[in-house]
Design a protein around this motif. Structure first.
Motif, PDB file in Angstrom:
ATOM      1  N   SER A  24      63.784  24.980  42.944  1.00 56.29           N
ATOM      2  CA  SER A  24      64.107  26.286  43.510  1.00 56.29           C
ATOM      3  C   SER A  24      63.307  27.414  42.889  1.00 56.29           C
ATOM      4  O   SER A  24      63.228  28.505  43.453  1.00 56.29           O
ATOM      5  CB  SER A  24      65.607  26.580  43.358  1.00 56.29           C
ATOM      6  OG  SER A  24      66.346  25.752  44.223  1.00 56.29           O
ATOM      7  N   SER A  38      72.613  19.997  46.055  1.00 55.37           N
ATOM      8  CA  SER A  38      73.768  20.456  46.828  1.00 55.37           C
ATOM      9  C   SER A  38      74.254  19.332  47.718  1.00 55.37           C
ATOM     10  O   SER A  38      73.473  18.698  48.429  1.00 55.37           O
ATOM     11  CB  SER A  38      73.397  21.672  47.686  1.00 55.37           C
ATOM     12  OG  SER A  38      74.515  22.116  48.444  1.00 55.37           O
ATOM     13  N   THR A  90      76.086  27.322  48.603  1.00 55.67           N
ATOM     14  CA  THR A  90      76.080  26.611  49.884  1.00 55.67           C
ATOM     15  C   THR A  90      77.481  26.329  50.409  1.00 55.67           C
ATOM     16  O   THR A  90      77.640  25.925  51.556  1.00 55.67           O
ATOM     17  CB  THR A  90      75.340  25.270  49.752  1.00 55.67           C
ATOM     18  OG1 THR A  90      76.054  24.444  48.812  1.00 55.67           O
ATOM     19  CG2 THR A  90      73.907  25.466  49.292  1.00 55.67           C
ATOM     20  N   VAL A  94      77.469  22.070  43.956  1.00 57.96           N
ATOM     21  CA  VAL A  94      76.075  22.401  43.623  1.00 57.96           C
ATOM     22  C   VAL A  94      75.852  22.174  42.132  1.00 57.96           C
ATOM     23  O   VAL A  94      76.733  22.458  41.307  1.00 57.96           O
ATOM     24  CB  VAL A  94      75.757  23.870  43.987  1.00 57.96           C
ATOM     25  CG1 VAL A  94      74.397  24.292  43.425  1.00 57.96           C
ATOM     26  CG2 VAL A  94      75.780  24.063  45.499  1.00 57.96           C
ATOM     27  N   TYR A 127      69.158  25.008  51.986  1.00 61.47           N
ATOM     28  CA  TYR A 127      70.272  25.521  51.186  1.00 61.47           C
ATOM     29  C   TYR A 127      70.933  26.712  51.878  1.00 61.47           C
ATOM     30  O   TYR A 127      72.159  26.796  51.997  1.00 61.47           O
ATOM     31  CB  TYR A 127      69.781  25.946  49.800  1.00 61.47           C
ATOM     32  CG  TYR A 127      69.352  24.801  48.914  1.00 61.47           C
ATOM     33  CD1 TYR A 127      70.296  24.060  48.203  1.00 61.47           C
ATOM     34  CD2 TYR A 127      68.013  24.460  48.792  1.00 61.47           C
ATOM     35  CE1 TYR A 127      69.906  23.011  47.382  1.00 61.47           C
ATOM     36  CE2 TYR A 127      67.616  23.418  47.980  1.00 61.47           C
ATOM     37  CZ  TYR A 127      68.558  22.685  47.286  1.00 61.47           C
ATOM     38  OH  TYR A 127      68.163  21.644  46.479  1.00 61.47           O
TER      39      TYR A 127
END
Length: 469
Positions: A24, A38, A90, A94, A127
């Motif tokens: 990310s 996730s 989300t 996670v 996401y």
């Protein structure tokens, strides 16, 4: 390694939804990298990496070695955080792994995750799409996140933060709720005619409908400020060949962005430079010199320059000091109120001979008074005054105090259709016709926020996101 995972003593089971993972944070060498998981297998996978049978306390960071569950190779010492759904970005379980940011570390962790059962690499925007589908945000907030990631200036950041925080969605939801209330009254009147009010219900709710219609019309009449802020304020430099357009672009960009030559017609295509003026995004465009030419390529360059200038937010018309006050006919055709005249190749005391205002008539017949600035693109004379004037014009064109403005064409088009439906509904006293128009207006607003079926839009919207978001 098989681990029975528990959280606060409760067994955690993998679900049917895929568990996704991705880097990310930005790719490349860095001090810290963030890898996010996730889905239902996020918790069990974290336990497998940590070699334990119970999850850490939710939202509490722990620092521990992470190992490949199959080989038990130590991959890194990392900070791990578990977010139990639905209290996560989300809405699912996670996990975030904060590892060292070296390429070998990142690749090792990602390869390990790819080998875990039930995990797959995330698709672009997946996401945020899951967050939308799980009711954590509406579509306007999701688009605000995309804008925030892409923001290059302070003004873009401010606008994106407001939209991400839900200001735009709240405005549209307020309109939708008020219209739904009016629609409910009208449909009740249709369904129970024996309780009909004298003169019908439509005149009673017309005031509420008119109020929403007026607010919507005002919202649409924003001169496209929000969209222009996202895309950048467009400034096009025009003028005859050898007037100094490319030198001006280089001076403003503070680098050699365009080739400068004494040979007329050097610039044949458009050259763009992106600038930050006073916190606002600006695209400065150098164009081909405006003249008639037998050269096919140069002629095409002039055509493109003219087309780009017609759509520009501001035009800088550059005139050679030796030609002033004569303005090239092609450039004069494009002059309007959004034009600044620049008299170039002015040195020292010559600046006093140039007036500060040009008064004349555009080819469209409008009487104009345009600012005139004496400059020297070669020496930098007059550049400070020009930059101050440009910052003022850009701020006037983009700064927006008040409710967050429209930021996307799809919002505008849906609101224009909703406005048309409301306008038609306000013109009738027939309850059935008014109800149908209000229902269509509500549907168009719902398309913006995602309150109605927007499946066809989702791949387009989230496909523009980066992987990991």
């Amino acid at each position: 390694m098989t681990i029975n995972v528990t959280h606060n003593g409760t067994p955690i089971q993998g679900g049917q939804t895929d568990t996704i993972f991705a880097l990310s944070s930005g790719a490349g060498r860095a001090g810290v990298a963030v890898i996010r998981l996730s889905g239902p297998m996020a918790g069990p996978t974290l336990c497998a990496l940590l070699g334990r049978d119970n999850l850490p306390k939710a939202r509490h960071a722990i620092y521990a070695p992470i190992r490949d569950p199959k080989t038990e190779e130590r991959l890194d010492d990392a900070v791990a955080i578990y977010f139990a759904g639905p209290a996560s970005f989300t809405g699912e379980d996670v996990v975030e792994l904060h590892t060292h940011g070296g390429r070998a570390v990142i690749d090792g962790v990602l390869e390990c995750l790819a080998a875990q059962p039930g995990l797959r690499i995330a698709e672009p925007g997946e996401y945020t799409r899951r967050a939308f589908e799980n009711g954590k945000m509406d579509l306007t907030a999701a688009e605000g996140i995309a804008d925030l990631i892409d923001a290059e200036t302070a003004a873009q950041r401010r606008q994106a933060v407001r939209q991400m925080a839900g200001e735009l969605g709240a405005l549209y939801e307020d309109w939708r709720a008020r219209l739904m209330k009016s629609l409910a009254y009208i449909e009740a009147d249709i369904d129970f005619p024996d309780e009909d009010l004298p003169g019908g219900i439509v005149p009673v709710v017309r005031g509420d409908l008119a109020s929403v219609y007026g607010e919507m019309t005002k919202h649409l009449a924003d001169n496209r400020r929000g969209e222009r802020l996202r895309e950048g304020f467009q400034i096009v430099i025009l003028g005859a060949p050898n007037a100094g357009k490319s030198s001006l672009l280089n001076r403003l960009a503070r680098r050699e962005a365009a080739i400068v030559s004494e040979i007329a017609g050097t610039t044949r295509d458009m050259i763009e430079v992106h600038l930050d003026l006073g916190g606002f995004p600006v695209t400065m465009v150098d164009t081909a010199g405006l003249r008639e030419s037998g050269d096919v390529i140069e002629t095409e360059g002039v055509r493109r320059a003219t087309a780009r200038a017609e759509d520009a937010d501001l035009r800088l018309v550059v005139v050679d000091r030796g030609d002033w006050p004569r303005i090239d006919a092609e450039a004069a055709r494009l002059i309007d109120g959004n034009t600044i005249l620049l008299v170039n190749k002015v040195d020292g005391a010559d600046a006093g001979d140039v007036p500060t205002v040009w008064s004349g008539q555009s080819l469209g017949g409008d009487l104009l008074e345009l600012p005139v600035l004496p400059i020297s693109a070669m020496t930098g004379q007059g550049m400070e005054s020009l930059l101050q004037l440009l910052e003022t014009r850009v701020k006037e064109g983009l700064d927006f105090a008040g409710p967050v403005p429209l930021t996307r064409l799809r919002h505008r088009q849906a609101l224009e259709r909703a406005s048309d439906h409301l306008d038609r509904g306000l013109q009738t006293d027939i309850a059935e016709l008014a109800a149908e128009d209000i229902r269509l207006a509500v549907r168009e607003i719902g398309k913006i926020t995602g309150r109605v079926d927007v499946e066809d839009l989702l791949d387009i919207i989230f496909g523009d996101f980066c992987i990991g978001k």
